[in-house]
Design an enzyme around this catalytic site. Structure first.
Site, PDB file in Angstrom:
ATOM      1  N   LYS A 219      18.885  -6.800 -18.895  1.00  0.00           N
ATOM      2  CA  LYS A 219      18.521  -7.515 -17.673  1.00  0.00           C
ATOM      3  C   LYS A 219      17.594  -8.628 -18.110  1.00  0.00           C
ATOM      4  CE  LYS A 219      16.252  -7.187 -13.163  1.00  0.00           C
ATOM      5  NZ  LYS A 219      15.476  -6.355 -12.220  1.00  0.00           N
TER       6      LYS A 219
ATOM      7  N   TYR B 287      15.539  -3.746 -19.901  1.00  0.00           N
ATOM      8  CA  TYR B 287      14.934  -4.686 -18.960  1.00  0.00           C
ATOM      9  C   TYR B 287      13.934  -5.545 -19.715  1.00  0.00           C
ATOM     10  CZ  TYR B 287      12.863  -6.199 -14.459  1.00  0.00           C
ATOM     11  OH  TYR B 287      12.416  -6.928 -13.384  1.00  0.00           O
TER      12      TYR B 287
END
Length: 306
Positions: A166, A138
């Site tokens: 992400k 992330y």
């Protein structure tokens, strides 16, 4: 190693609560069924939208077991968020997720301590070496203060289970830079709803979405239309969607998106303290955005058969 394509739509699912502040599994199932029916490609639990900061380790464990059992035999991978303060605890959580049947993990940099690049990469490497689970990094410097750079991803190349990112830097050039440098080695999932269409157009492999929690069909349809190169139809959905998507980039995104899911009959407004439900003028303002969108819903094509 388990297999996740990291292609398509991966909702960051809400954690619904009852009035008694317990996880509302029947309501969660209603939302999950809506996601599966719409055609999502995987689910992510225990993230920011899942109120990770306030659910306990035991609740997270039981939630994961519920999702794994519910989706057993289906082609919908279950990914759980790992967002911890220490390397030791992150490794323990990754190993527990593996033992409980998770298909992958979403891994955040260390929280609370603003680690430097070497510390972050060493942290990622340690978790990756400890588990066989596929890992989604992330990358969200806006909210977490740490940017995972191209050089840092280069150091992660030897770790085959570090497979995707992400992409929440909000820097659209980063998608092109990642693709230019690494090709398809790291799958890219757009992580910011308000630039989701742009992310897909620039080559991201899918989305980790927020408003999909309330509007799964519109989210999947937009993605499918882009992949089918039916851009005008994708843009029409996106323009309709934008007032709703902007609810994803507010500090109260949990309350806002829960209100939207409630309006759609697949959620409730209950949040866990210190969060409080919306009230007064703020609730009316957000509800108007939601109701106006529902009243003027864009027609969707038969997107599942594109």
């Amino acid at each position: 190693m388990k297999n996740i394509s990291w292609i398509g739509i991966y909702p960051a699912l809400l954690t619904p609560f009852t009035e008694n502040d317990e996880i509302d599994y029947p309501l969660f199932q209603i939302n999950l069924d809506a996601q599966i029916e719409a055609g999502v490609d995987g689910i992510i639990i225990g993230g920011s939208l899942g109120e990770a900061s306030t659910i306990t380790a035991e609740e997270k464990r039981e939630f994961l077991k519920y999702c794994v059992k519910t989706l057993e035999g289906k082609k919908t991978p279950v990914i759980i968020n790992v967002a911890e303060q220490s390397t030791k605890v992150a490794i323990a959580m990754a190993l527990e997720a593996e033992e409980l049947g998770a298909d992958g993990i979403m891994l955040l940099p260390p929280l609370k301590y603003k680690a430097d690049d070497d510390e972050v990469v060493t942290y990622f490497k340690a978790v990756a070496a400890a588990t066989k689970l596929p890992i989604l990094i992330y990358n969200n410097p806006v909210d977490y203060g740490i940017r995972v750079t191209l050089a840092m991803f280069e150091e992660l190349l030897p770790y085959a289970n570090v497979q995707a990112v992400k992409e929440s830097t909000r820097d659209l050039a980063n998608i092109t830079n990642m693709l230019n440098k690494f090709g398809d080695r790291f799958k890219i999932l757009g992580g910011v709803d308000t630039i989701s269409l742009e992310s897909l157009m620039l080559g991201s492999h899918g989305l980790v979405a927020g408003l999909v929690d309330a509007f799964p069909r519109e989210t999947v349809a937009m993605y499918k239309l882009v992949k089918a190169k039916r851009y005008d139809e994708a843009v029409a959905i996106y323009r309709w969607f934008m007032p709703l998507l902007e609810l994803d980039i507010h500090p109260k995104l949990v309350q806002y998106i829960k209100l939207a899911a409630t309006a759609e009959g697949i959620g409730s407004e209950h949040v866990r303290a210190p969060r409080l439900p919306l009230k007064g003028a703020e609730r009316e303002r957000v509800l108007k955005i939601i109701n106006d969108a529902i009243a003027n819903r864009v027609a969707l094509p038969d997107y599942k058969n594109l």
